[in-house]
Design a protein around this motif. Structure first.
Motif, PDB file in Angstrom:
ATOM      1  N   ASP A 104       0.826  -1.216   0.000  1.00 15.25           N
ATOM      2  CA  ASP A 104       0.000   0.000   0.000  1.00 15.25           C
ATOM      3  C   ASP A 104       0.855   1.259   0.000  1.00 15.25           C
ATOM      4  OD1 ASP A 104       1.050  -0.138   2.561  1.00 15.25           O
ATOM      5  OD2 ASP A 104      -0.825   0.346   3.575  1.00 15.25           O
ATOM      6  N   ILE A 105       2.058   1.167  -0.553  1.00 19.01           N
ATOM      7  CA  ILE A 105       2.965   2.319  -0.525  1.00 19.01           C
ATOM      8  C   ILE A 105       2.433   3.432  -1.426  1.00 19.01           C
ATOM      9  CG2 ILE A 105       5.342   3.104  -0.749  1.00 19.01           C
ATOM     10  CD1 ILE A 105       4.838   0.883   1.332  1.00 19.01           C
ATOM     11  N   GLY A 106       2.094   3.093  -2.664  1.00 14.84           N
ATOM     12  CA  GLY A 106       1.624   4.115  -3.598  1.00 14.84           C
ATOM     13  C   GLY A 106       0.216   4.590  -3.328  1.00 14.84           C
ATOM     14  N   THR A 107      -0.589   3.761  -2.653  1.00 15.85           N
ATOM     15  CA  THR A 107      -1.991   4.127  -2.417  1.00 15.85           C
ATOM     16  C   THR A 107      -2.218   4.810  -1.087  1.00 15.85           C
ATOM     17  OG1 THR A 107      -2.393   1.887  -1.583  1.00 15.85           O
ATOM     18  CG2 THR A 107      -2.937   2.317  -3.902  1.00 15.85           C
ATOM     19  N   VAL A 108      -1.473   4.406  -0.040  1.00 15.86           N
ATOM     20  CA  VAL A 108      -1.740   4.906   1.312  1.00 15.86           C
ATOM     21  C   VAL A 108      -0.533   5.588   1.952  1.00 15.86           C
ATOM     22  CG1 VAL A 108      -2.381   4.239   3.675  1.00 15.86           C
ATOM     23  CG2 VAL A 108      -3.517   3.161   1.711  1.00 15.86           C
ATOM     24  N   ILE A 109       0.601   4.904   1.959  1.00 12.51           N
ATOM     25  CA  ILE A 109       1.764   5.424   2.685  1.00 12.51           C
ATOM     26  C   ILE A 109       2.353   6.644   1.987  1.00 12.51           C
ATOM     27  CG2 ILE A 109       4.044   4.874   3.617  1.00 12.51           C
ATOM     28  CD1 ILE A 109       1.723   3.352   4.911  1.00 12.51           C
ATOM     29  N   CYS A 110       2.564   6.549   0.686  1.00 12.61           N
ATOM     30  CA  CYS A 110       3.198   7.634  -0.067  1.00 12.61           C
ATOM     31  C   CYS A 110       2.394   7.954  -1.328  1.00 12.61           C
ATOM     32  CB  CYS A 110       4.630   7.248  -0.448  1.00 12.61           C
ATOM     33  SG  CYS A 110       5.672   6.853   0.947  1.00 12.61           S
ATOM     34  N   PRO A 111       1.181   8.487  -1.178  1.00  7.91           N
ATOM     35  CA  PRO A 111       0.362   8.776  -2.363  1.00  7.91           C
ATOM     36  C   PRO A 111       0.962   9.851  -3.255  1.00  7.91           C
ATOM     37  CG  PRO A 111      -0.632   9.703  -0.388  1.00  7.91           C
ATOM     38  CD  PRO A 111       0.485   8.824   0.070  1.00  7.91           C
ATOM     39  N   ASN A 112       1.924  10.611  -2.728  1.00  6.17           N
ATOM     40  CA  ASN A 112       2.581  11.653  -3.523  1.00  6.17           C
ATOM     41  C   ASN A 112       3.982  11.250  -3.965  1.00  6.17           C
ATOM     42  OD1 ASN A 112       0.384  13.514  -3.260  1.00  6.17           O
ATOM     43  ND2 ASN A 112       1.067  13.953  -1.180  1.00  6.17           N
ATOM     44  N   ALA A 113       4.281   9.963  -3.938  1.00  9.28           N
ATOM     45  CA  ALA A 113       5.595   9.491  -4.379  1.00  9.28           C
ATOM     46  C   ALA A 113       5.865   9.922  -5.814  1.00  9.28           C
ATOM     47  CB  ALA A 113       5.660   7.968  -4.278  1.00  9.28           C
ATOM     48  N   GLU A 114       7.117  10.260  -6.072  1.00  9.21           N
ATOM     49  CA  GLU A 114       7.475  10.704  -7.413  1.00  9.21           C
ATOM     50  C   GLU A 114       7.350   9.594  -8.446  1.00  9.21           C
ATOM     51  OE1 GLU A 114       8.880  13.770  -4.737  1.00  9.21           O
ATOM     52  OE2 GLU A 114       9.074  11.598  -4.647  1.00  9.21           O
ATOM     53  N   VAL A 115       7.572   8.353  -8.025  1.00 12.76           N
ATOM     54  CA  VAL A 115       7.438   7.204  -8.928  1.00 12.76           C
ATOM     55  C   VAL A 115       6.614   6.128  -8.225  1.00 12.76           C
ATOM     56  CG1 VAL A 115       8.645   5.402 -10.226  1.00 12.76           C
ATOM     57  CG2 VAL A 115       9.699   7.654  -9.950  1.00 12.76           C
TER      58      VAL A 115
END
Length: 203
Positions: A111-122
């Motif tokens: 759930d990194i891209g969806t919850v933890i880091c939704p503003n991740a660059e990649v």
């Protein structure tokens, strides 16, 4: 690269996200966090009798060094504690702080891209068919002398997918803006090259 540059890599068990994440981090000189280890460590402590929420709230870096965290028992326990909202909440701050560390970071999980880091660059979502993932896990377990039958491993993979994708809290799914990499028919070198190419277009 900017001061903080986060690469979020999600996907189901045995899809190759861990191997890809480590390779990308090494190639780019970034810190790497296998967030699944956090849940495996909590699960391992739960198996020893510590309540899951208490285990998550008291997790230490040393807990992530346990040699039994890669075993099937810890994997199944991790999937079970990961459905507990209070467990996930206790681990969020740790993961987010790691993600925004100076110099950049690669985090892999579910759930990194969806919850933890939704503003991740990649954001990448690494997947493969259940059958391919079961073959990989069976080979890995066989090498350690821990193998059950391939049919049992496939059943475990599917059961874990079911739990991960259908849990109420942070279900496993690609972020809307994630790039999907299907490794079913890719060599690891090809998958890593594809991931690095996606990163390069966003730096």
């Amino acid at each position: 690269m900017s001061t903080s540059f986060t690469i979020a890599i999600d996907g189901p068990a045995a899809a190759g996200k861990g191997t890809i994440s480590k390779a990308v981090a090494a190639e780019l000189g970034l810190a790497h966090l296998d967030t699944g280890l956090l849940y495996r460590a909590v699960g391992a402590k739960m198996l020893e009798g510590t309540p899951a929420i208490k285990a998550a709230q008291s997790l230490t870096p040393e807990d992530l060094e346990r040699p039994d965290l890669r075993g099937p028992e810890a994997a199944q326990a991790a999937s079970k504690v990961a459905v507990i909202a209070e467990v996930r909440a206790a681990l969020v701050d740790f993961q987010r702080a790691f993600a925004r560390r100076a110099g950049g970071a690669v985090l892999d999980g579910r759930d990194i891209g969806t919850v933890i880091c939704p503003n991740a660059e990649v954001k990448l979502f690494v997947t493969a068919s259940a059958e391919v993932r079961a073959q990989r896990r069976f080979k890995e377990l066989s090498a350690k002398g821990q193998a059950n039958s391939l049919a049992e491993v496939l059943a475990d993979v599917r059961a874990r997918d079911e739990r991960d994708m259908n849990r109420a809290e942070a279900p496993l799914k690609p972020a809307e803006d994630a790039v999907v990499i299907d490794t079913s028919d890719l060599a690891i070198e090809e998958a890593v090259a594809q991931a690095l190419q996606e990163v390069a277009t966003r730096r």
